[in-house]
Design a protein around this motif. Structure first.
Motif, mmCIF file in Angstrom:
data_model
loop_
_atom_site.group_PDB
_atom_site.id
_atom_site.type_symbol
_atom_site.label_atom_id
_atom_site.label_comp_id
_atom_site.label_asym_id
_atom_site.label_seq_id
_atom_site.Cartn_x
_atom_site.Cartn_y
_atom_site.Cartn_z
ATOM 1 N N LEU A 1 4.652 1.678 4.799
ATOM 2 C CA LEU A 1 4.583 1.446 3.358
ATOM 3 C C LEU A 1 5.651 2.201 2.578
ATOM 4 O O LEU A 1 5.756 2.035 1.360
ATOM 5 C CB LEU A 1 3.201 1.839 2.837
ATOM 6 N N ALA A 2 6.450 3.017 3.248
ATOM 7 C CA ALA A 2 7.441 3.846 2.544
ATOM 8 C C ALA A 2 8.389 3.028 1.663
ATOM 9 O O ALA A 2 8.694 3.459 0.536
ATOM 10 C CB ALA A 2 8.225 4.691 3.547
ATOM 11 N N PRO A 3 8.876 1.847 2.100
ATOM 12 C CA PRO A 3 9.815 1.121 1.240
ATOM 13 C C PRO A 3 9.208 0.659 -0.089
ATOM 14 O O PRO A 3 9.947 0.384 -1.036
ATOM 15 C CB PRO A 3 10.202 -0.095 2.100
ATOM 16 N N TYR A 4 7.886 0.568 -0.162
ATOM 17 C CA TYR A 4 7.223 0.069 -1.370
ATOM 18 C C TYR A 4 6.595 1.201 -2.196
ATOM 19 O O TYR A 4 5.881 0.936 -3.164
ATOM 20 C CB TYR A 4 6.113 -0.925 -1.011
ATOM 21 N N ALA A 5 6.848 2.455 -1.820
ATOM 22 C CA ALA A 5 6.160 3.579 -2.438
ATOM 23 C C ALA A 5 6.338 3.596 -3.958
ATOM 24 O O ALA A 5 7.477 3.533 -4.458
ATOM 25 C CB ALA A 5 6.699 4.889 -1.855
ATOM 26 N N PRO B 1 8.681 -4.779 -4.121
ATOM 27 C CA PRO B 1 7.519 -4.458 -4.952
ATOM 28 C C PRO B 1 7.087 -3.003 -4.799
ATOM 29 O O PRO B 1 7.495 -2.299 -3.873
ATOM 30 C CB PRO B 1 6.445 -5.396 -4.403
ATOM 31 N N LEU B 2 6.256 -2.572 -5.730
ATOM 32 C CA LEU B 2 5.554 -1.302 -5.618
ATOM 33 C C LEU B 2 4.174 -1.607 -5.066
ATOM 34 O O LEU B 2 3.411 -2.371 -5.664
ATOM 35 C CB LEU B 2 5.433 -0.615 -6.982
ATOM 36 N N ILE B 3 3.855 -1.014 -3.920
ATOM 37 C CA ILE B 3 2.552 -1.229 -3.282
ATOM 38 C C ILE B 3 2.050 0.125 -2.800
ATOM 39 O O ILE B 3 2.675 0.752 -1.940
ATOM 40 C CB ILE B 3 2.638 -2.190 -2.082
ATOM 41 N N GLY B 4 0.940 0.585 -3.352
ATOM 42 C CA GLY B 4 0.383 1.848 -2.881
ATOM 43 C C GLY B 4 -0.253 2.641 -4.000
ATOM 44 O O GLY B 4 -0.311 2.207 -5.159
ATOM 45 N N GLU B 5 -0.740 3.830 -3.646
ATOM 46 C CA GLU B 5 -1.414 4.690 -4.611
ATOM 47 C C GLU B 5 -0.397 5.370 -5.512
ATOM 48 O O GLU B 5 0.670 5.797 -5.071
ATOM 49 C CB GLU B 5 -2.282 5.741 -3.905
ATOM 50 N N VAL B 6 -0.735 5.462 -6.789
ATOM 51 C CA VAL B 6 0.126 6.106 -7.770
ATOM 52 C C VAL B 6 0.032 7.614 -7.584
ATOM 53 O O VAL B 6 -1.067 8.165 -7.555
ATOM 54 C CB VAL B 6 -0.297 5.709 -9.194
#
Length: 413
Positions: free
Chosen positions: A404-408, A359-364
């Motif tokens: 969180l890098a894998p979901y950046a 997934p994408l998880i984090g600030e755009v």
């Protein structure tokens, strides 16, 4: 500091985010084009599948996939008219069909899904939705030992992350699960898992709890985010501009167009999933069972047995196909001979499949206050509560205890 946060999408990820944001002291506007739990959060298999760190693309898929597409008894289908559109994504997806990519995905997925039962218990505590969260096993059923050993690589990856199964054969298998017929010769049992006995009702109850605690629920399509000085200032939905200090995109397989407006080009497709519900069945397994040959799960739910799985590539617009429903029925009759039921319910929905199965998880990047939380592949229900908690922490200015890098969201730019 309390902020007003627009959560776009009221499936399990969005509703989990809303509840954790409220618990952190924020105001929430929950926006969905149809309402809570009207998509995959309603139709999923209901399994809290913590051991599902192994993605669909794995070693050997390059040679298996063409044969599967041509065999009506295999759980892979294609709407051939859609093939030219899906091909660019498919090529990116298949680049991950190797052992190194599987292990990379497993390392990244484990922190999100590896403690799902506890994550759901923490999320649902005090909401009234607790009653649908049931601890139990997750069982993989095979024709024989040879079929089980053909999956040895996947089991080795699971062991690397602490998921060790108990093998059941012969009398031990029959004693554990008498509902299975003689065609199943071996089962692999993973303990410390769980299930949701009515996923749609569960997510709706969680959403109702959020609303009862002050969240505003808006049923509308979100057109875009409103920006000012490089930051989110509002959301445009249903002809209205809703002011907010931050916005989270959690619309699953439907996230592509809005993500693009946020500057994100994501290799995102829908894996169309099917379920067949058999109401008042004559036999019910004690725990969810993955029928390995058919790649679907038979999950005991309230009043019915839900058969959910299958992968079909065909986009968001095409109507359901008939062949997947027929395959589900043939497969359960083979695994549970003599099974009868009063009536059946059919459903097709959309899983959000990112090319790297993460997934994408984090600030755009480039837009302060815009966050992504979508693309959970086959484990959206499993990983929803942890994802929601992480997003709440990020919006609150905290640093989650996770890499969180894998979901950046920026990883495809």
């Amino acid at each position: 500091m309390s902020r007003t946060v627009a959560v776009i999408g009221a499936g399990i990820v969005g509703v989990s985010t809303a509840i954790w944001l409220q618990r952190a002291g924020h105001e929430v506007v929950l926006i969905d084009r149809k309402g809570p739990a009207e998509g995959a959060s309603h139709g999923n298999a209901g399994v809290l599948a913590s051991c599902s760190v192994v993605p669909v693309p794995g070693p050997g898929l390059w040679t298996k996939a063409p044969r599967m597409l041509l065999d009506p008894d295999q759980p892979l289908f294609m709407k051939w008219g859609y093939f030219p559109r899906v091909l660019p994504w498919l090529l990116k997806y298949m680049r991950h069909a190797n052992a190194e990519a599987v292990r990379t995905r497993a390392r990244a997925a484990a922190p999100i899904i590896g403690d799902s039962l506890a994550d759901h218990q923490a999320l649902s505590a005090g909401t009234g939705a607790e009653r649908w969260v049931v601890p139990g096993d997750y069982v993989f059923a095979y024709r024989d030992r040879a079929a089980y050993e053909a999956d040895a690589f996947g089991y080795s990856v699971r062991r690397e992350h602490g998921f060790v199964c108990e093998e059941l054969e012969g009398a031990a298998l029959r004693a554990y699960e008498p509902a299975l017929g003689e065609q199943v010769g071996l089962a692999a049992r993973f303990g410390n898992h769980g299930r949701i006995t009515d996923p749609g009702a569960y997510v709706k109850a969680l959403a109702a709890h959020a609303v009862a605690n002050g969240a505003r629920l808006v049923i509308a399509e979100v057109d875009d985010l409103v920006r000012g000085n490089g930051a989110v200032t509002g959301v445009r939905a249903g002809g209205e501009t809703i002011p907010c200090d931050a916005a989270v995109l959690t619309t699953g397989a439907y996230s592509g167009p809005l993500a693009k407006k946020l500057g994100l080009t994501v290799p995102l497709e829908t894996e169309r999933g099917y379920h067949l519900e058999l109401w008042e069945p004559s036999a019910m397994p004690r725990n969810p069972i993955m029928i390995a040959a058919g790649k679907f799960v038979a999950t005991p739910m309230e009043g019915r047995l839900r058969l959910a799985g299958i992968v079909e590539l065909g986009g968001l617009e095409a109507p359901p196909s008939r062949a997947p429903f027929a395959l589900l029925e043939r497969s359960i009759r083979a695994a549970m001979p003599g099974l009868t039921w009063k009536h059946r319910v059919e459903w097709m929905g959309h899983r959000p499949a990112v090319a790297d199965s993460l997934p994408l998880i984090g600030e755009v990047p480039g837009l302060k206050g815009a966050f992504a939380g979508f693309g959970h592949d086959h484990v959206g229900l499993t990983g929803g509560p942890k994802t929601g908690r992480i997003l709440s922490q990020l919006i609150s200015g905290q640093s989650p205890n996770i890499d969180l890098a894998p979901y950046a969201p920026s990883r495809f730019q």
